[in-house]
Scaffold this motif. Structure first.
Motif, PDB file in Angstrom:
ATOM      1  N   LYS A 102       0.650  -1.677   0.107  1.00 41.31           N
ATOM      2  CA  LYS A 102      -0.205   0.020  -0.403  1.00 41.31           C
ATOM      3  C   LYS A 102       0.864   1.263   0.093  1.00 41.31           C
ATOM      4  O   LYS A 102       0.837   2.253  -0.658  1.00 41.31           O
ATOM      5  CB  LYS A 102      -0.890  -0.022   1.204  1.00 41.31           C
ATOM      6  N   LEU A 103       2.216   1.424   0.621  1.00 40.57           N
ATOM      7  CA  LEU A 103       2.668   2.608   0.958  1.00 40.57           C
ATOM      8  C   LEU A 103       3.204   2.599  -0.472  1.00 40.57           C
ATOM      9  O   LEU A 103       3.960   3.706  -0.926  1.00 40.57           O
ATOM     10  CB  LEU A 103       3.626   2.179   2.224  1.00 40.57           C
ATOM     11  N   ALA A 104       3.660   1.428  -0.913  1.00 48.11           N
ATOM     12  CA  ALA A 104       4.613   1.185  -2.433  1.00 48.11           C
ATOM     13  C   ALA A 104       3.726   1.892  -3.764  1.00 48.11           C
ATOM     14  O   ALA A 104       4.012   2.758  -4.887  1.00 48.11           O
ATOM     15  CB  ALA A 104       4.791   0.100  -2.817  1.00 48.11           C
ATOM     16  N   ILE A 105       2.257   2.100  -3.312  1.00 42.35           N
ATOM     17  CA  ILE A 105       1.684   2.126  -4.110  1.00 42.35           C
ATOM     18  C   ILE A 105       1.020   3.954  -3.956  1.00 42.35           C
ATOM     19  O   ILE A 105       0.701   4.314  -5.334  1.00 42.35           O
ATOM     20  CB  ILE A 105      -0.212   1.606  -4.573  1.00 42.35           C
ATOM     21  N   LEU A 106       0.818   3.926  -2.742  1.00 46.26           N
ATOM     22  CA  LEU A 106       1.101   5.439  -2.153  1.00 46.26           C
ATOM     23  C   LEU A 106       1.889   6.246  -3.006  1.00 46.26           C
ATOM     24  O   LEU A 106       1.459   7.321  -3.687  1.00 46.26           O
ATOM     25  CB  LEU A 106       0.303   5.147  -1.266  1.00 46.26           C
ATOM     26  N   ASP A 107       3.038   5.530  -2.934  1.00 43.49           N
ATOM     27  CA  ASP A 107       4.403   6.735  -3.028  1.00 43.49           C
ATOM     28  C   ASP A 107       4.120   7.267  -4.666  1.00 43.49           C
ATOM     29  O   ASP A 107       4.718   7.751  -5.024  1.00 43.49           O
ATOM     30  CB  ASP A 107       5.526   6.227  -3.088  1.00 43.49           C
ATOM     31  N   ALA A 112       4.120  10.905  -9.334  1.00 45.50           N
ATOM     32  CA  ALA A 112       2.946  10.881 -10.738  1.00 45.50           C
ATOM     33  C   ALA A 112       2.102  11.694 -10.789  1.00 45.50           C
ATOM     34  O   ALA A 112       1.895  13.345 -11.817  1.00 45.50           O
ATOM     35  CB  ALA A 112       2.210   9.723 -11.395  1.00 45.50           C
ATOM     36  N   VAL A 113       1.462  12.042  -9.488  1.00 41.03           N
ATOM     37  CA  VAL A 113       0.813  13.494  -9.601  1.00 41.03           C
ATOM     38  C   VAL A 113       1.749  14.672  -9.300  1.00 41.03           C
ATOM     39  O   VAL A 113       1.587  15.883  -9.870  1.00 41.03           O
ATOM     40  CB  VAL A 113      -0.356  13.835  -8.636  1.00 41.03           C
ATOM     41  N   ARG A 114       2.574  14.669  -8.376  1.00 42.48           N
ATOM     42  CA  ARG A 114       3.399  15.538  -7.673  1.00 42.48           C
ATOM     43  C   ARG A 114       4.573  16.005  -9.470  1.00 42.48           C
ATOM     44  O   ARG A 114       4.666  17.116  -9.941  1.00 42.48           O
ATOM     45  CB  ARG A 114       4.334  15.066  -6.999  1.00 42.48           C
ATOM     46  N   GLY A 118       3.547  18.925 -11.787  1.00 43.75           N
ATOM     47  CA  GLY A 118       5.163  20.322 -12.130  1.00 43.75           C
ATOM     48  C   GLY A 118       5.298  21.233 -10.712  1.00 43.75           C
ATOM     49  O   GLY A 118       5.920  21.758 -10.989  1.00 43.75           O
ATOM     50  N   LYS A 119       5.484  20.128  -9.731  1.00 45.95           N
ATOM     51  CA  LYS A 119       5.670  20.982  -8.917  1.00 45.95           C
ATOM     52  C   LYS A 119       7.417  20.692  -8.982  1.00 45.95           C
ATOM     53  O   LYS A 119       7.764  19.585  -9.283  1.00 45.95           O
ATOM     54  CB  LYS A 119       4.982  20.413  -7.549  1.00 45.95           C
ATOM     55  N   PRO A 120       8.310  21.290  -7.675  1.00 51.50           N
ATOM     56  CA  PRO A 120       9.777  20.728  -7.570  1.00 51.50           C
ATOM     57  C   PRO A 120       9.528  19.339  -7.332  1.00 51.50           C
ATOM     58  O   PRO A 120       8.892  18.527  -6.259  1.00 51.50           O
ATOM     59  CB  PRO A 120      10.130  21.456  -6.630  1.00 51.50           C
ATOM     60  N   ASP A 121      10.678  18.703  -7.474  1.00 49.31           N
ATOM     61  CA  ASP A 121      11.561  16.977  -7.087  1.00 49.31           C
ATOM     62  C   ASP A 121      11.855  17.754  -5.759  1.00 49.31           C
ATOM     63  O   ASP A 121      13.142  18.399  -5.777  1.00 49.31           O
ATOM     64  CB  ASP A 121      12.313  16.739  -7.761  1.00 49.31           C
ATOM     65  N   VAL A 122      11.538  17.240  -4.740  1.00 50.58           N
ATOM     66  CA  VAL A 122      12.792  17.175  -3.036  1.00 50.58           C
ATOM     67  C   VAL A 122      12.782  15.964  -2.646  1.00 50.58           C
ATOM     68  O   VAL A 122      13.490  15.999  -1.413  1.00 50.58           O
ATOM     69  CB  VAL A 122      11.358  17.927  -2.426  1.00 50.58           C
ATOM     70  N   SER A 123      12.375  15.097  -3.537  1.00 52.35           N
ATOM     71  CA  SER A 123      13.188  13.844  -2.959  1.00 52.35           C
ATOM     72  C   SER A 123      14.139  13.524  -3.309  1.00 52.35           C
ATOM     73  O   SER A 123      15.434  14.302  -3.359  1.00 52.35           O
ATOM     74  CB  SER A 123      12.078  12.590  -3.513  1.00 52.35           C
ATOM     75  N   GLN A 124      14.637  13.205  -2.204  1.00 54.18           N
ATOM     76  CA  GLN A 124      17.020  12.694  -1.943  1.00 54.18           C
ATOM     77  C   GLN A 124      16.896  12.054  -3.400  1.00 54.18           C
ATOM     78  O   GLN A 124      18.314  12.743  -3.507  1.00 54.18           O
ATOM     79  CB  GLN A 124      16.984  12.296  -1.237  1.00 54.18           C
ATOM     80  N   LEU A 125      16.279  11.280  -4.649  1.00 50.51           N
ATOM     81  CA  LEU A 125      17.273  10.669  -5.641  1.00 50.51           C
ATOM     82  C   LEU A 125      16.571  11.154  -6.768  1.00 50.51           C
ATOM     83  O   LEU A 125      17.313  10.504  -7.341  1.00 50.51           O
ATOM     84  CB  LEU A 125      16.286   9.466  -5.374  1.00 50.51           C
ATOM     85  N   GLY A 126      16.125  12.004  -6.430  1.00 53.59           N
ATOM     86  CA  GLY A 126      15.634  12.899  -7.513  1.00 53.59           C
ATOM     87  C   GLY A 126      14.888  11.706  -8.915  1.00 53.59           C
ATOM     88  O   GLY A 126      14.896  12.268  -9.538  1.00 53.59           O
ATOM     89  N   ASN A 127      13.517  11.315  -7.883  1.00 50.30           N
ATOM     90  CA  ASN A 127      12.874  10.550  -8.952  1.00 50.30           C
ATOM     91  C   ASN A 127      11.474  10.837  -8.392  1.00 50.30           C
ATOM     92  O   ASN A 127      10.440   9.974  -8.822  1.00 50.30           O
ATOM     93  CB  ASN A 127      12.806   9.262  -8.394  1.00 50.30           C
ATOM     94  N   PHE A 128      10.768  12.593  -7.412  1.00 44.11           N
ATOM     95  CA  PHE A 128      10.124  12.060  -7.029  1.00 44.11           C
ATOM     96  C   PHE A 128       9.183  10.955  -5.727  1.00 44.11           C
ATOM     97  O   PHE A 128       8.285  11.453  -4.983  1.00 44.11           O
ATOM     98  CB  PHE A 128       8.538  12.579  -7.807  1.00 44.11           C
ATOM     99  N   SER A 129      10.054   9.988  -5.461  1.00 46.85           N
ATOM    100  CA  SER A 129       9.595   9.396  -4.555  1.00 46.85           C
ATOM    101  C   SER A 129      10.108   9.687  -3.291  1.00 46.85           C
ATOM    102  O   SER A 129      11.165   9.889  -3.391  1.00 46.85           O
ATOM    103  CB  SER A 129      10.979   8.099  -4.763  1.00 46.85           C
ATOM    104  N   HIS A 130       9.152   9.748  -1.643  1.00 46.90           N
ATOM    105  CA  HIS A 130       9.507  10.061  -0.392  1.00 46.90           C
ATOM    106  C   HIS A 130      10.195   8.195  -0.183  1.00 46.90           C
ATOM    107  O   HIS A 130      10.309   8.046   1.535  1.00 46.90           O
ATOM    108  CB  HIS A 130       8.780  10.969   0.058  1.00 46.90           C
ATOM    109  N   CYS A 131      10.809   7.049  -0.256  1.00 49.05           N
ATOM    110  CA  CYS A 131      10.520   5.799   0.042  1.00 49.05           C
ATOM    111  C   CYS A 131      12.026   5.435   0.066  1.00 49.05           C
ATOM    112  O   CYS A 131      12.754   6.290  -0.833  1.00 49.05           O
ATOM    113  CB  CYS A 131       9.960   4.923  -0.871  1.00 49.05           C
TER     114      CYS A 131
END
Length: 131
Positions: A102-107, A112-114, A118-131
């Motif tokens: 469920k967490l993977a699907i939500l992420d 995809a929505v982010r 066109g929102k800025p990517d604030v993820s550590q790996l530069g892939n919009f993911s927060h996992c």
């Protein structure tokens, strides 16, 4: 025979959607119905509180009910509407496995929505993911 049943229940918990009647049948021939219910309650259709309640009523004793609660504690504390925080999940536990899915699907959805908005990517790996 008990090991084969455990393997089957583990497979059912990860790959199938079950209803109350199917879980009821699986609990009839097992002395450890609390373990069956703890493993399979994540395979019930989401939002169907009545079936979840009916399944938990199949547990014969309060001691077994506490065992079921301990095994599936992460399911009761997980809130998909607000999945913030850190998770320590044991992927061999069917409940924790379903929460990880469920967490993977939500992420994936939030990424995809982010990206689409066109929102800025604030993820550590530069892939919009927060996992």
């Amino acid at each position: 025979l008990a090991e084969e049943q455990a393997i089957m229940i583990d497979a059912l918990s990860k790959d199938f959607s079950l209803d109350y009647t199917q879980i009821f049948v699986l609990c009839q021939s097992r002395a450890t119905s609390w373990n069956v219910i703890a493993s399979l309650q994540s395979s019930l259709p989401p939002g169907n509180q009545l079936e979840a309640y009916m399944c938990r009523r199949l547990i014969p004793s309060s001691c077994d009910y506490v065992r079921m609660l301990q095994k599936s504690a992460s399911l009761f504390s997980f809130n998909a509407n607000n999945p913030t925080g850190h998770y320590r999940l044991d992927l061999s536990n069917p409940i924790d496995y379903s929460i990880a899915e469920k967490l993977a699907i939500l992420d994936s959805w939030e990424s995809a929505v982010r990206s689409r908005d066109g929102k800025p990517d604030v993820s550590q790996l530069g892939n919009f993911s927060h996992c």
